[in-house]
Design an enzyme around this catalytic site. Structure first.
Site, short mmCIF file in Angstrom:
data_model
loop_
_atom_site.label_atom_id
_atom_site.label_comp_id
_atom_site.label_asym_id
_atom_site.label_seq_id
_atom_site.Cartn_x
_atom_site.Cartn_y
_atom_site.Cartn_z
CB SER A 1 -0.88 0.04 1.25
OG SER A 1 -1.49 1.32 1.38
CE1 TYR B 1 -4.59 -2.29 4.74
CE2 TYR B 1 -3.75 -0.08 4.31
CZ TYR B 1 -4.22 -1.30 3.84
OH TYR B 1 -4.31 -1.54 2.49
#
Ligand code: NDP
Length: 246
Positions: free
Chosen positions: A140, A155
């Site tokens: 990401s 995350y």
């Protein structure tokens, strides 16, 4: 077609980015296994779409929080497709929460699905990968920078962990002529992060292009990395984020 004769496993291939990657690899000639956790119907639709391209496909139910299920998904892929050349560790979950408030269960789930599962799948895949093999992790853009206010620390940490894992594994497998890379998507319009959702406007405004990307923006890049044209790219964290981190 650059992937004729290749066999691929895409984790989390029932929806979103993973489904697009699975179909794009098949369009380039690969036979493809996908895994899913809950979406059996959607997974079967992806299988049908791949078979319509004249390629072999199979859908495997596997919860990536379960080590034995992850290991079995690799072995089932090898049994069904006759081997494995490309592993795409795509399945991932997003759970938002401040460090102060996020539950230990959510922290464990994030670590199990986003970090441990790609490690376990890679471990199981390595004995099957020959020269020219590929491991492509989906990280990401939040591995590079972590915007405040959105409850992203855990995350983002899981995706940073994936980047370090990618670099180390690239060193380990380089002598076998196997490449390992991490693709770091920016905001891509999927169930996980809808362009029309609560964060849509702010995330679009972060990008240089002023908009979300599509699943095909990621799938086309992953397909390139899987091909022999990308044979000298390894250990790289490649961001496809419309300039969000520019
Ligand atoms: P979606 O939520 O749209 O799809 C997730 C996929 O992963 C589904 O196929 C789902 O299966 C599967 N999955 C979820 N949990 C598990 C589990 N425990 N075991 C096995 N499979 C599971 O996500 P995206 O397509 O948006 O995301 C794909 C990857 O891209 C993730 O790693 C995500 O972190 C990353 N990413 C996404 C971004 C975005 O903006 N969309 C941005 C940056 C990174 P099922 O259908 O059965 O639930």
């Amino acid at each position: 077609m650059s992937l004729i004769g290749k066999r691929a496993l895409v984790t989390g291939g029932s929806r979103g980015i993973g489904a697009a990657i699975a179909k794009a690899l098949a369009a380039e000639g690969a036979d493809v296994a996908i895994t899913y956790e809950k979406s059996e119907t959607a997974a079967n639709e992806v299988v049908k779409a791949i078979e319509a391209l004249g390629r072999k496909a199979t859908a495997i139910q596997a919860d990536n929080a379960d080590v034995a299920a992850v290991q079995a998904s690799v072995e089932k892929t090898v049994a069904k497709l006759g081997g494995l050349d490309i592993l795409v560790n795509n399945a991932g979950i997003l759970k938002l929460g401040t460090v102060k408030d996020i539950s230990l269960d959510d922290i464990d789930a994030l670590l199990q699905v986003n970090v441990r599962a790609p490690i376990v799948a890679s471990k199981s895949a390595i004995p099957h990968l020959g020269k020219g093999g590929r491991i492509i992790n989906i990280g990401s853009f939040f591995a590079d920078r972590v915007p405040g206010g959105a409850g992203l620390p855990i995350y983002a940490m899981t995706k940073s962990a994936l980047t370090a894992f990618t670099q180390g594994l690239a060193r380990e497998l380089g002598p076998n002529d196997i490449t390992v890379n991490v693709v770091q998507p920016g905001s891509i319009d999927t169930d996980m992060n809808q362009a029309a959702g609560p964060f849509g406007e702010i995330l679009s405004s972060l990008t240089a292009l002023g908009r979300y990307g599509t699943v095909d923006d990621i799938a086309s890049f992953v397909t390139f990395l899987a091909s022999s044209k990308a044979q000298y790219i390894t250990g790289a964290a490649l961001t496809v984020d419309g300039g969000a981190n520019a």
